[in-house]
Design an enzyme around this catalytic site. Structure first.
Site, mmCIF file in Angstrom:
data_model
loop_
_atom_site.group_PDB
_atom_site.id
_atom_site.type_symbol
_atom_site.label_atom_id
_atom_site.label_comp_id
_atom_site.label_asym_id
_atom_site.label_seq_id
_atom_site.Cartn_x
_atom_site.Cartn_y
_atom_site.Cartn_z
ATOM 1 N N ASP A 160 -64.774 -50.553 36.157
ATOM 2 C CA ASP A 160 -65.947 -49.596 36.161
ATOM 3 C C ASP A 160 -66.455 -49.262 34.663
ATOM 4 O O ASP A 160 -65.771 -48.846 33.826
ATOM 5 C CB ASP A 160 -65.122 -48.707 37.189
ATOM 6 C CG ASP A 160 -66.352 -48.091 37.651
ATOM 7 O OD1 ASP A 160 -67.023 -48.045 38.148
ATOM 8 O OD2 ASP A 160 -65.823 -46.123 38.259
ATOM 9 N N HIS A 185 -60.725 -41.882 37.193
ATOM 10 C CA HIS A 185 -60.131 -42.236 38.443
ATOM 11 C C HIS A 185 -58.719 -41.704 38.096
ATOM 12 O O HIS A 185 -57.988 -41.396 37.303
ATOM 13 C CB HIS A 185 -59.745 -43.578 38.003
ATOM 14 C CG HIS A 185 -60.926 -44.234 38.198
ATOM 15 N ND1 HIS A 185 -61.475 -45.518 36.919
ATOM 16 C CD2 HIS A 185 -62.608 -44.254 38.145
ATOM 17 C CE1 HIS A 185 -62.398 -46.181 37.524
ATOM 18 N NE2 HIS A 185 -62.935 -45.197 37.964
ATOM 19 N N SER A 216 -60.337 -43.600 33.186
ATOM 20 C CA SER A 216 -59.109 -43.859 33.571
ATOM 21 C C SER A 216 -57.622 -43.600 33.173
ATOM 22 O O SER A 216 -57.329 -43.255 32.338
ATOM 23 C CB SER A 216 -59.791 -45.813 34.919
ATOM 24 O OG SER A 216 -58.518 -46.550 35.308
#
Lengths: 278, 187
Positions: free
Chosen positions: B132, B39, B12
């Site tokens: 996540d 992401h 991310s």
């Protein structure tokens, strides 16, 4: 993790007490949906199965929970540019343009299409059918009312899809989002204007059952991010049914990461992002 | 130690540079399969594959639903879709709800990899700003796969690697250099 046997038992129970049949939904994704339901409702698989057998309202609710309703206004703006400049360029001289949104969800895709039809001045020629298995989302679609702040990207998508001409960057189309949607910042809502809403016929429709409700052939069928939840067998059936109800050279528009495999592909010509009925 | 044929990578905020470096080092005859679940900014939907591909010697693809998994490729989870690895060695995509505020969600890719590929997968969590991937990495470890976390000290944003370390309890805390070596040697 939920076991395959549990999914099969669940499917059998659904079949037993209703006209729904989830047997040809993709097992993996169906399993995930059931797991989510179990955790949201804090139930075990056995109590879920027991309850759907006893309570038909609860069953309806569970079916609605199983379907995935993600959608956006102008999701994937590039597709909508192509719809505007390529698909409708081919269809705009017809007397009527028949459009089916199969799996219309909460309606954003319907309004995206309507905006484009209005922009091209051909909305009066369009007959629009919008269907979904889930009557709750159909009610939202009818209202055309969406939360504003959470969906600010709708306006960004609108700008890309409508104001930009990808074939001529100097040709900026000067049209405001508020021509089509009322924005109420206090209530935090954006609502499709009435003139957009009066064109659409909504119906509950199950792509598994495939009832023949169609009087005329379609020039465009949208079915975006629906087939991904079906297994190969059901995908095949649905794609064949679309082929039957599409007019010659009609367009089938799937999600950008969906494709047609196998013999059914022969019924269509793949043209960029679209499938065209042979 | 078993060498894994499949590598899943989750990243991310702050992971873009290391991903570019990993991709650059992969040789044209690379015999593994890599899945990248990152992401991404919701609006940057196109151009990303092209940007990564410029640096790569092997194909980078955003797969279609039900696509068959091939070796020597990098599969990038498409923006706004969850990516799952199926036991049938195919990919499936979905537009289900956001998980950990994310779609694609690293947890979902990693969990499906753990269950479908068992000890034949290595999971790597890179720099990132939410949690996540932590649960997914734990699942990979529990199912016999190999769990790696980028050393939080060298991550731009350490929430994600820290959470992954805590949840998975893996001892494999690798520097960028070690991660690249691992991927290259993992033949």
């Amino acid at each position: 993790m939920i076991k395959l046997d549990d999914i099969i038992n669940f499917n059998n129970a659904v079949k037993e007490v209703s006209s729904y049949n989830l047997s040809d939904y993709s097992k993996k994704s169906l399993g995930r949906r059931i797991e989510k339901i179990l955790s949201d409702y804090k139930m075990t698989i056995d109590s879920l199965i027991k309850k759907i057998k006893l309570d038909s309202n609860f069953l309806e609710k569970i079916i609605k929970n199983i379907t995935v309703n993600t959608t956006e206004l102008f999701r994937d703006p590039k597709i909508w540019q192509s719809v505007k400049y390529r698909v409708l360029r081919k269809l705009k001289n017809k007397d009527t343009i028949n459009i089916w949104h199969a799996g219309c969800s909460t309606g954003q895709e319907i309004y995206s299409m309507l905006i484009i039809l209005h922009e091209l001045g051909i909305a009066n020629k369009a007959n629009i059918l919008a269907t979904d298995i889930n009557t709750d989302v159909i009610e939202i679609a009818k209202k055309g009312e969406y939360i504003y702040k959470f969906n600010i990207e709708y306006i960004e998508n609108f700008k890309q899809a409508i104001q930009v001409n990808p074939y001529n960057y100097e040709d900026k189309i000067d049209v405001s989002f508020t021509k089509y949607f009322e924005i109420d910042r206090v209530k935090n809502l954006m609502t499709a204007k009435p003139f957009l809403k009066n064109k659409v016929v909504f119906k509950k429709y199950d792509l598994v059952k495939q009832d023949n409700i169609f009087a005329e052939k379609f020039d465009i069928i949208f079915c975006r991010n629906v087939l991904i939840y079906f297994n190969a067998k059901l995908q095949k059936r649905v794609v064949n049914m679309f082929a039957d109800v599409l007019s010659k050279k009609g367009f089938l528009i799937l999600g950008i990461h969906e494709s047609i495999f196998g013999a059914e592909a022969l019924k269509y010509i793949k043209h960029g992002e679209f499938y065209i009925r042979r | 130690m078993k060498t894994q044929k499949y590598i899943v990578i989750g990243g991310s905020a702050g992971s873009f540079k290391i991903i570019i470096r990993i991709i650059k080092f992969l040789p044209a005859n690379f015999k593994k399969t890599i899945f990248l679940t990152l992401h991404r900014l919701k609006h940057v939907r196109s151009g990303f594959v092209e940007a990564l591909s410029l640096k790569a010697n092997i194909p980078i693809v955003e797969p279609k639903d039900k696509e068959i998994i091939l070796t020597g490729r990098i599969y990038l989870a498409p923006a706004n879709y969850h990516l799952y690895i199926e036991p049938t060695k195919t990919i499936s995509l979905s537009t289900e709800e956001l998980v950990n505020h994310s779609r694609p969600s690293i947890d979902l890719t990693f969990q499906s990899a753990a269950h479908s590929l068992k000890d034949n997968v290595a999971g790597i969590i890179l720099s990132g700003a939410n949690r996540d991937g932590a649960e997914g990495l734990k699942q990979i470890k529990l199912n016999g796969g190999f769990a790696i976390v980028q050393n939080p000290e060298e991550c731009q944003v350490l929430t994600m690697p820290t959470a992954a370390l805590k949840k998975s309890q893996t001892k494999n805390i690798y520097s960028e250099k070690q991660i690249i070596e691992f991927i290259l040697n993992c033949k």
